[in-house]
Design an enzyme around this catalytic site. Structure first.
Site, PDB file in Angstrom:
ATOM      1  N   ARG A  64       0.851  -1.188   0.000  1.00  0.00           N
ATOM      2  CA  ARG A  64       0.000   0.000   0.000  1.00  0.00           C
ATOM      3  C   ARG A  64       0.890   1.242   0.000  1.00  0.00           C
ATOM      4  O   ARG A  64       2.109   1.141   0.111  1.00  0.00           O
ATOM      5  CB  ARG A  64      -0.914   0.013   1.231  1.00  0.00           C
ATOM      6  CG  ARG A  64      -0.199  -0.385   2.518  1.00  0.00           C
ATOM      7  CD  ARG A  64      -0.851   0.103   3.760  1.00  0.00           C
ATOM      8  NE  ARG A  64      -0.801   1.547   3.855  1.00  0.00           N
ATOM      9  CZ  ARG A  64       0.285   2.241   4.199  1.00  0.00           C
ATOM     10  NH1 ARG A  64       1.418   1.620   4.486  1.00  0.00           N
ATOM     11  NH2 ARG A  64       0.258   3.556   4.251  1.00  0.00           N
ATOM     12  N   ASP A 253      -2.586  10.447  -2.007  1.00  0.00           N
ATOM     13  CA  ASP A 253      -2.804   9.375  -2.979  1.00  0.00           C
ATOM     14  C   ASP A 253      -3.155   9.930  -4.355  1.00  0.00           C
ATOM     15  O   ASP A 253      -2.974   9.242  -5.356  1.00  0.00           O
ATOM     16  CB  ASP A 253      -3.903   8.447  -2.490  1.00  0.00           C
ATOM     17  CG  ASP A 253      -3.423   7.575  -1.346  1.00  0.00           C
ATOM     18  OD1 ASP A 253      -3.016   6.435  -1.611  1.00  0.00           O
ATOM     19  OD2 ASP A 253      -3.427   8.040  -0.193  1.00  0.00           O
TER      20      ASP A 253
END
Length: 382
Positions: A64, A253
């Protein structure tokens, strides 16, 4: 092929296990990941032998973090190419594994483009696979270099905003070496301050519901010898009110063309608190996280995750009597619906600065971001 697990050792933990690496054992190339779902209880490596295994690792959050997802996506394309699978099919499944993190698609496209270019130039399948792998390795190196430059720029900015040192930094989610080819994004800045003797305290949000702050950032801070304190997400307000926060540092992100920032859910409330208490709110991310094709925050597709992540609690490596495999301890009545967005979006007017490897953008405007992206392209070209 299903993933395989390899335990890193009994009681002797290595000083550092890379978050991702490519290996070529006799049975064929593999992508090896440090399984972040098992931290901090144990350091276990996950071995992916094909792109579908990597897709599952991405969706389960075994791997991640925006920059690392880009690297993983590129290696995933290379893995498909080297092992003789359909590269375009693998690329499509990898790019869509998590929709909000733009780096994932960027990394996939980069390796896929290298593969296509090699074929177009008359190369055979083996040469095209080698080109995809070279592109992934290059992206890995570039991210490590970008991490070091972000740390430099971020520390300079902190010292400008907060002269005198003794920084008390609040961070959210996890932004260290577990999400990067180097030492991370926002965490790398805090680590640079620590090494320079200018970090007084790192405040670590636990980051509900999956506790990336508690499980991962605290793990990294402890290993780095940093002074840190863990707090529940909803305690941040009282910390601001007490005057105990000098700056907020988070990752991202996706950053849209206008400077809106998608980051782990809980980031936006911190930006509001920071603005009210006149505390700098700083985003640290590589230029690859800037998505000029997404105009604003309203255009971001925010990933919605399963409700059981909220209605159940799963502690790493703690067996639960009577629970199904992979299940957890219920913390809400059976059948409770849960709202579980993975990210929220902070508008640019709440962001003091965005720190990239090309320098800091402040104030955050579409024009300034476009210039940073153009500068990065010029540097890459020449």
């Amino acid at each position: 092929m299903a993933d395989q697990y390899a335990y890193s050792g009994d009681d002797k933990r290595p000083t550092e296990i890379p978050a991702i690496r490519w290996e070529e054992p006799p049975e064929g190339p593999v992508l090896v990941l440090l399984d972040q779902t098992r931290l901090p209880a144990e350091e276990v490596e996950l071995v992916c032998t094909d792109a579908s295994a990597l897709v599952e690792a991405i969706r389960s959050l075994a791997v991640r973090g925006a920059p690392l997802l880009g690297i993983a996506g590129a290696y995933g394309v290379a893995l498909a190419a080297v092992r003789g699978f359909d590269v375009d099919e693998a690329a499509a499944s990898l790019a869509s594994a998590r929709p909000t993190a733009v780096n994932l698609a960027v990394g996939v496209r980069r390796a896929q483009a290298a593969h296509e270019a090699a074929l177009a130039e008359g190369g055979d399948i083996r040469q095209a696979a080698a080109a995809a792998l070279a592109a992934a390795r290059q992206l890995h190196r570039e991210d490590a270099e970008a991490s070091a430059r972000m740390a430099e720029h971020g520390l300079v900015l902190l010292d400008e905003l907060l002269p005198g040192g003794g920084h008390r930094i609040l961070t959210h989610c996890n932004t260290g070496s577990l999400v990067s080819g180097g030492e991370g994004t926002a965490f790398a800045v805090a680590l640079a301050a620590h090494r320079a003797g200018r970090l007084r305290r790192l405040w670590v949000d636990e980051t509900r519901p999956l506790l990336q702050g508690a499980r991962l950032t605290a793990y990294e801070a402890a290993r780095s010898g940093m002074a840190y304190t863990l707090l529940t997400d909803n305690a941040a307000g009282s910390l601001f009110a007490a005057g105990e926060v000098d700056a907020v540092l988070i990752g991202a992100d996706r950053i849209t063309a206008d400077g809106s920032v998608a980051n782990k859910v809980g980031s936006y409330p911190l930006a509001v608190l920071a603005r009210y208490h006149h505390v700098p709110f700083i985003v640290v991310a590589p230029v690859t996280t800037v998505d000029p094709d997404t105009p604003d925050g309203a255009s971001i597709e925010v990933e919605q995750r399963a409700g059981h992540e909220v209605t159940e609690f799963v502690a790493p490596q703690v067996p639960v009597t009577g629970a199904e495999a992979g299940g957890g301890i219920p913390v809400a009545p059976l059948g409770t619906q849960a709202y579980n967005p993975a990210f929220d979006v902070t508008p640019p007017e709440l962001v003091t600065a965005i720190v990239t490897e090309e320098g800091a953008v402040s104030p955050v405007t579409a024009e300034a971001l476009a210039e940073v992206c153009a500068r990065s392209r010029r540097a890459a070209a020449g």
